[in-house]
Scaffold this motif. Structure first.
Motif, mmCIF file in Angstrom:
data_model
loop_
_atom_site.group_PDB
_atom_site.id
_atom_site.type_symbol
_atom_site.label_atom_id
_atom_site.label_comp_id
_atom_site.label_asym_id
_atom_site.label_seq_id
_atom_site.Cartn_x
_atom_site.Cartn_y
_atom_site.Cartn_z
ATOM 1 N N TYR A 291 35.562 48.885 43.735
ATOM 2 C CA TYR A 291 34.477 47.945 43.421
ATOM 3 C C TYR A 291 33.612 47.710 44.656
ATOM 4 N N ARG A 292 34.252 47.448 45.807
ATOM 5 C CA ARG A 292 33.505 47.210 47.041
ATOM 6 C C ARG A 292 32.686 48.432 47.433
ATOM 7 N N ARG B 76 32.875 38.452 40.987
ATOM 8 C CA ARG B 76 34.098 39.057 41.513
ATOM 9 C C ARG B 76 34.055 39.151 43.033
ATOM 10 N N LEU B 77 32.853 39.306 43.597
ATOM 11 C CA LEU B 77 32.709 39.350 45.051
ATOM 12 C C LEU B 77 32.422 37.973 45.636
ATOM 13 N N ASP C 171 39.521 49.137 40.839
ATOM 14 C CA ASP C 171 40.314 48.311 41.737
ATOM 15 C C ASP C 171 39.388 47.713 42.794
ATOM 16 N N ASP C 172 39.888 46.779 43.589
ATOM 17 C CA ASP C 172 39.028 46.040 44.503
ATOM 18 C C ASP C 172 38.307 46.949 45.483
ATOM 19 N N ARG C 173 38.994 47.943 46.036
ATOM 20 C CA ARG C 173 38.359 48.819 47.023
ATOM 21 C C ARG C 173 37.258 49.666 46.389
ATOM 22 N N ALA D 162 39.956 40.596 50.469
ATOM 23 C CA ALA D 162 40.425 40.151 49.165
ATOM 24 C C ALA D 162 39.222 39.637 48.401
ATOM 25 N N LEU D 163 39.294 39.710 47.081
ATOM 26 C CA LEU D 163 38.189 39.263 46.228
ATOM 27 C C LEU D 163 38.656 38.101 45.350
#
Length: 413
Positions: free
Chosen positions: A9-10, A299-300, A5-7, A332-333
């Protein structure tokens, strides 16, 4: 493979661009062999250093210089692996573990720090007497064990902390060396030779990293600079260690005609006429892609990749700083342009905060001419600017100088 998920991934991406993990062996999977690309760099500095060791008749000393953040440590670790593969015993020491690089360097304490670091890195070597025990013997022979209260063994004392924080101990070292330089030198050389003989290979290379971090702050820069220059001009006999090859990373202001110095230049992201350098930008994009989870850099950053690469100035350190700042602020990405702008403003503010009026004028001259010819009075400011990455040096037919892209806004005001 489950998509993060985005978090998550970050978080994974942020940890991968954490510069403090540079010596973590797990980081080797992120390595991009930029300095092996002939279209970017005329010659591979690791191969040059390796050949300097291989071709030497006996012991040797080589110096490596370059801008902080240009990837010297990564290249030195690649050199270490290459040497080990070739059958050398290679010892790596980060001298910053033993000294505060904001303060002037005490030459005698530095030399003893080399011995302490070498002993620590070699302490698992076989033999009737461990290297740290040999270090204890050295301290006793030099009568430097009194203030340390060593008791039965040197393992009871953290020599890193003593060299960094115990001013009495450092003063004792300096006093002994001034009064007994010949004995100090011979005992130190005997220690290195004895420990080198305990290693499995008779071919030993000692890599001493981070001496280039000795630059102090602007108000102490001149004193720190003079202390490092004194070490490499007055103590050449002590720095050439018996029984081994030595490689020191040194600040760009050190000139040591006794030994060969190799310079690691910045990655060129722009030509002198301002046009983009596609090869350099592609290489630095790969540095980020290698760190992105599953290689998914878009994605980023999506359309902001080239902007961040260009604004790094070709400094790997600043490429990672800008990316990590953007990762922290992303909600947000892919990230919005405003997030990139804020990351740039944050890094720019940190750079501008340390500039004085004289340094800004030096930067104006570099931006206009792509050369650096400071006067004697301007030299401390110019060297400080180079050490901090405000002035960058790029390869070309003839190396040329540029101003960090994030500072060009300041110069236009």
């Amino acid at each position: 493979m489950t998509r993060l998920d985005d978090r998550a991934y970050r978080g994974e991406f942020y940890r991968a661009v954490d510069q403090r993990q540079g010596l973590d062996k797990r980081q080797s999977r992120f390595y991009v062999p930029i300095y092996q690309r002939p279209e970017l760099i005329d010659q591979d500095v690791v191969q040059i250093l390796f050949d300097g060791v291989e071709f030497a008749l006996g012991e040797s000393v080589q110096l490596l210089s370059g801008f902080r953040g240009s990837g010297k440590t990564s290249e030195l670790l690649r050199l270490r692996d290459k040497l080990i593969t070739a059958g050398y015993a290679c010892v790596y020491l980060d001298i910053e573990d033993y000294f505060n690089t904001e303060l002037p360097l005490d030459s005698a304490a530095f030399l003893l720090g080399l011995a302490a670091g070498f002993a620590t890195e070699c302490n698992s070597c076989p033999g009737p007497k461990a290297p740290r025990e040999r270090l204890l013997d050295l301290l006793k022979r030099l009568r430097l064990d009194g203030s340390l209260k060593l008791g039965v063994g040197v393992a009871e004392v953290d020599l890193r902390a003593e060299l960094r924080d115990n001013t009495t101990f450092r003063s004792e070292i300096e006093a002994y060396q001034r009064s007994n330089r010949s004995t100090f030198r011979s005992e130190l050389q005997k220690f290195f030779l004895d420990v080198a003989r305990t290693l499995e290979s008779t071919r030993v290379v000692f890599i001493v990293d981070s001496i280039d971090h000795f630059r102090g702050r602007l108000e102490t820069f001149q004193e720190v600079r003079e202390s490092v220059e004194r070490l490499f001009s007055e103590f050449v006999d002590e720095l050439a260690l018996r029984g081994m090859h030595v490689i020191y990373t040194v600040p760009i202001y050190v000139q040591a005609p006794t030994w060969t110095r190799h310079d690691l230049l910045n990655i060129r992201v722009t030509h002198p006429n301002g046009t983009p350098d596609a090869c350099g930008r592609d290489a630095l994009t790969e540095v980020l892609r290698r760190r992105a989870p599953a290689g998914d850099l878009d994605r980023l950053l999506a359309g902001n990749t080239e902007r961040i690469v260009a604004n790094s100035g070709g400094l790997i350190r600043d490429l990672l700083r800008l990316t990590s700042n953007a990762l922290l602020r992303a909600r947000a990405l892919p990230i919005e342009d405003a997030v990139v702008i804020h990351a740039e403003q944050t890094v720019r503010a940190q750079m501008e905060m340390a500039l004085n009026r004289e340094q800004v004028e030096i930067l104006r001259g570099v931006a206009a001419t792509h050369t650096l010819t400071p006067t004697r009075d301007e030299w401390p400011d110019a060297t400080d600017l180079m050490a901090r990455g405000a002035i960058l040096r790029y390869p070309n037919c003839e190396p040329w100088y540029g101003v960090h892209p994030l500072l060009m806004t300041l110069l236009a005001q």
